[in-house]
Design an enzyme around this catalytic site. Structure first.
Site, PDB file in Angstrom:
ATOM      1  N   HIS A  37       0.838  -1.204   0.000  1.00 32.63           N
ATOM      2  CA  HIS A  37       0.000   0.000   0.000  1.00 32.63           C
ATOM      3  C   HIS A  37       0.875   1.257   0.000  1.00 32.63           C
ATOM      4  CE1 HIS A  37      -2.691  -2.935   2.275  1.00 32.63           C
ATOM      5  NE2 HIS A  37      -3.472  -2.579   1.273  1.00 32.63           N
ATOM      6  N   GLY A 147      -2.647  -1.584  -7.324  1.00 28.68           N
ATOM      7  CA  GLY A 147      -1.520  -2.515  -7.389  1.00 28.68           C
ATOM      8  C   GLY A 147      -1.717  -3.583  -8.454  1.00 28.68           C
ATOM      9  N   ARG A 189      -4.005 -10.145   4.219  1.00 30.99           N
ATOM     10  CA  ARG A 189      -4.435 -11.473   4.676  1.00 30.99           C
ATOM     11  C   ARG A 189      -3.270 -12.328   5.166  1.00 30.99           C
ATOM     12  NH1 ARG A 189      -8.321 -10.675   0.569  1.00 30.99           N
ATOM     13  NH2 ARG A 189     -10.454 -10.933   1.318  1.00 30.99           N
TER      14      ARG A 189
END
Ligand code: AMP
Length: 280
Positions: A37, A147, A189
């Protein structure tokens, strides 16, 4: 850096900046921020006067309620990370604000949402497009950053913006995949992985890299077999799909075209679903 919860307030702030001639960059996220990010944030800060980062775990893109409930939420840590990055606004709305208007619009995605992630996560891209289109209206940015890690999502968003030009006057910029030292693509995750699963997970990138390095002497079916063999040989991993697709249509290709296709993979590591890709 200002944290804004209310969408109307943010739209007004952005309008003021636009009137002052400031360029606006926007990075949409679901939080639990990592270097992937932050790499997008840094691209935006480089390109634009003003950078807005949204943090919103969007319920409509989860096809699995448990996955939504268990998705990591770390707003305080996220804000701290963004404070070091010259971000101007963090948009952290609640669900009622985003979905106060119940309109459920259907954008034509030219079937780009029907395969791979779309096939295994029914309704996922409808939810992604729903939230991204709403965010683009709240934040009429000049550029938005996505992304390459979510390759199909990136392709769909590029398609959305080019087919609905009059509504979304925004340039889509892609950021490369940021990886851990052992090759595992960073993902919010990854926090869910057990020790054994975390140790097994780099097998995904290794399998993709093996195909890329042997592109000259392997057929497509050999690549698919090799990837399945490597993943499923690990007791902590289970292959969901591996497809080599055309970059524009996302249809499976019959022959590798350098610069024109991508190998996309989804793997379960225990209960955690991981995706990755390699461009040929
Ligand atoms: P998410 O919070 O998972 O919705 O991701 C927000 C944005 O960050 C999306 O555009 C993702 O593609 C991007 N992203 C997630 N992981 C990575 C990564 N490892 N490298 C680069 N970009 C990423």
């Amino acid at each position: 850096m200002k944290i804004v919860k209310n969408s109307q307030e943010l739209t007004q702030l952005i309008e003021n900046h636009k009137q002052a001639g400031d360029s606006i960059g926007f990075v949409p996220t679901m939080g639990a921020l990592h270097e992937g990010h932050l790499s997008l944030v840094r691209l935006s800060v480089q390109d634009n006067k003003i950078t807005v980062v949204s943090i919103f775990v969007n319920p409509t893109q989860f096809n699995d309620l448990k996955d939504f409930e268990q998705y990591p939420r770390t707003l305080n840590e996220d804000v701290q990370l963004l404070q070091n990055e010259q971000v101007d606004y963090v948009f952290a709305p609640d669900e009622n604000d985003i979905y106060k208007d119940a309109e459920d619009r259907n954008f034509d995605l030219n079937s780009l949402d029907s395969m791979m992630e779309g096939k295994y996560r029914p309704g996922h891209f409808k939810g992604v497009v729903q939230i991204v289109s709403r965010l683009f209206k709240i934040i009429p940015a000049d550029r938005a950053y996505f992304g390459q890690k979510d390759f199909q999502q990136l392709t769909i968003i590029k398609h959305l913006v080019s087919s609905y030009k009059s509504e979304f006057n925004i340039e889509i910029i892609a950021g490369t995949i940021i990886r851990e030292a052992d090759g595992l693509a960073m993902s919010s995750r990854n926090k869910h992985l057990t020790k054994d699963e975390r140790l097994a997970a780099p097998t995904i990138y290794n399998a993709l890299t093996y195909c890329k390095n042997n592109v000259e002497n392997m057929s497509l079916s050999e690549m698919k077999q090799e990837v399945a063999k490597r993943i499923n040989a690990n007791p902590f991993l289970k292959l969901e799909y591996f497809e080599i697709v055309d970059n524009k249509s996302l249809n499976p290709i019959s022959k590798i075209i350098t610069g024109g296709c991508t190998g996309c993979i989804a793997v379960y590591a225990g209960k955690t679903r991981l995706i990755d890709n390699v461009s040929f």
